[in-house]
Design a protein around this motif. Structure first.
Motif, short mmCIF file in Angstrom:
data_model
loop_
_atom_site.label_atom_id
_atom_site.label_comp_id
_atom_site.label_asym_id
_atom_site.label_seq_id
_atom_site.Cartn_x
_atom_site.Cartn_y
_atom_site.Cartn_z
N LEU A 285 42.02 44.95 39.73
CA LEU A 285 41.91 45.86 40.69
C LEU A 285 40.84 45.22 41.86
N GLN A 286 40.08 44.85 41.42
CA GLN A 286 39.18 43.80 42.74
C GLN A 286 39.80 43.12 43.84
N LEU A 287 41.22 42.76 43.19
CA LEU A 287 42.51 42.01 44.46
C LEU A 287 42.39 43.65 45.48
N PHE A 288 43.17 44.16 44.13
CA PHE A 288 43.60 45.09 44.82
C PHE A 288 43.24 45.20 46.26
N LEU A 289 41.58 46.09 45.95
CA LEU A 289 40.73 46.73 46.88
C LEU A 289 40.52 46.02 47.63
#
Length: 403
Positions: A285-289
């Motif tokens: 999630l953090q990398l996607f965002l």
């Protein structure tokens, strides 16, 4: 024209994403206001990087594009972990909340478009611009804004509808990440709410302000295997449904397969350590965002800043009042309701991942909310797109929107 485009490859995009996340954590630690109101690190660090990219484009008169193929895979991985962390009892508990949110979402989409239309008429613009400044760009996001914008240009002669839609969607994405956390944190503090779920954190050691996670490698490999199965089986189901003419987001089928796998293993008596799955989900999630924020086309906001600013301000007030006065009370005024409110604001102004980022920042501070992580992904990934498309098509039948 192709010489004027600089494509940032996947490894470089990934490296810049990590730098943006580090920058976001660093900024949040030093600006107490951001930390207090749970602004996601991806927003705090991603916006300065995307602003720097915009400045570089202006200086060198060269468009910069990012290879975002990995971003799409990360989104599927994240939703696979959501499915693998879901249990039947939680799904049953979330059914009522999902039904309530679906009804509220339809009402809110209508309110967004009414407000947008009134603003457009007040500014002397075509009421179709009100739909672009309403649910098409905000709840719909970039893809929906581009699709309807092109249709308005071709069939209604609405100049620059696509450009305005993309600019509005970009501004909404930023606003959703900035607004959801503060509103929900205020609700939590005002009503003195807390999570009723037991903490589900990884064993960790803290030293000199840094955290080291301790994790069993075998359990991590099991998590990777399960996520890979969600990828593979989800892709097969997606292709099968596409052949039947039913289009669903690819990550939604992977999430459903994760739910089936998790509960199937439970019935079979196979124990699975959820902590590595949680770790992979958080990382994805953090990398996607981060990738989404650093690649924001901020230059698309110029030229329409005045109109966008006015529309976005009114829409932000609308969603805040709607959430505080309707969403939070109707969901029970509890901790889950506050977390769902954070997700609803992010989703209603920006996109489903922004809503999840808001919830992630909130639950990271106040405790888990499994119900929120079921309701918002299902609402945002499937139901709201259908409701939005149906509502816009219905509104276009009215004489007010005729060319």
């Amino acid at each position: 024209m192709e010489e004027s485009v600089l494509l940032i490859n996947t490894p470089t995009t990934l490296a810049l994403t990590v730098i943006a996340l580090w920058l976001g954590y660093w900024i949040n630690q030093r600006v107490s206001l951001l930390s207090r109101y749970n602004i996601p690190a991806a927003v705090s660090g991603g916006l300065p990087v995307s602003a720097l990219v915009a400045v570089i484009q202006l200086i060198f008169d060269r468009e910069i594009q990012f290879d975002l193929e990995l971003r799409n895979l990360l989104l599927i991985a994240f939703f696979s972990t959501i499915g693998l962390s879901s249990r039947l009892r939680q799904l049953l508990a979330g059914g009522r909340a999902l039904a309530i949110m679906l009804g509220l979402a339809v009402v809110f989409l209508l309110c967004q478009n009414i407000v947008g239309t009134l603003l457009a008429l007040g500014l002397g613009k075509s009421p179709l611009y009100g739909l672009i400044g309403g649910s098409i760009s905000l709840a719909g996001g970039h893809g929906t804004a581009l699709t309807w914008g092109q249709l308005f240009e071709e069939h209604f002669g609405l100049a620059d509808a696509s450009t305005l839609g993309l600019a509005m969607a970009t501004a909404g994405l930023i606003s959703g990440g900035l607004l959801g956390g503060p509103v929900s944190a205020w609700l939590i503090r005002r009503h003195q709410l807390s999570s009723s779920e037991a903490e589900s954190e990884l064993p960790q050691l803290e030293s000199h302000g840094k955290t080291t996670y301790m994790i069993n490698l075998d359990h991590l490999l099991t998590a990777v295997l399960l996520i890979a199965r969600c990828f593979a089986l989800g892709a097969s189901v997606y292709d099968w449904l596409s052949g039947l003419g039913l289009r669903l987001p690819a990550f939604l089928t992977s999430m459903f397969l994760g739910i089936v796998l998790a509960n199937g293993l439970d019935v079979a008596g196979v124990e699975v350590d959820e902590r590595p799955i949680q770790l992979v989900g958080d990382l994805s999630l953090q990398l996607f965002l981060g990738m989404s924020l650093i690649s924001l086309p901020l230059l698309s906001l110029q030229g329409a800043f005045g109109v966008i600013g006015i529309m976005l301000l009114i829409q932000a007030v609308l969603i805040t009042l709607f959430t505080v006065l309707l969403v939070f009370p109707l969901l029970g005024r509890n901790y889950d309701a506050a977390c769902i409110s954070a997700g609803f604001i992010g989703m209603g102004l920006g996109a489903t991942p922004v809503g999840i980022a808001n919830m992630d920042a909130l639950t990271g501070r106040y405790g888990p909310s499994p119900k929120a992580y079921l309701v918002i992904p299902l609402l945002g990934a499937f139901f709201i797109d259908i409701a939005n498309a149906t509502l816009v098509q219905t509104l276009l039948e009215f004489k007010l929107f005729s060319p």
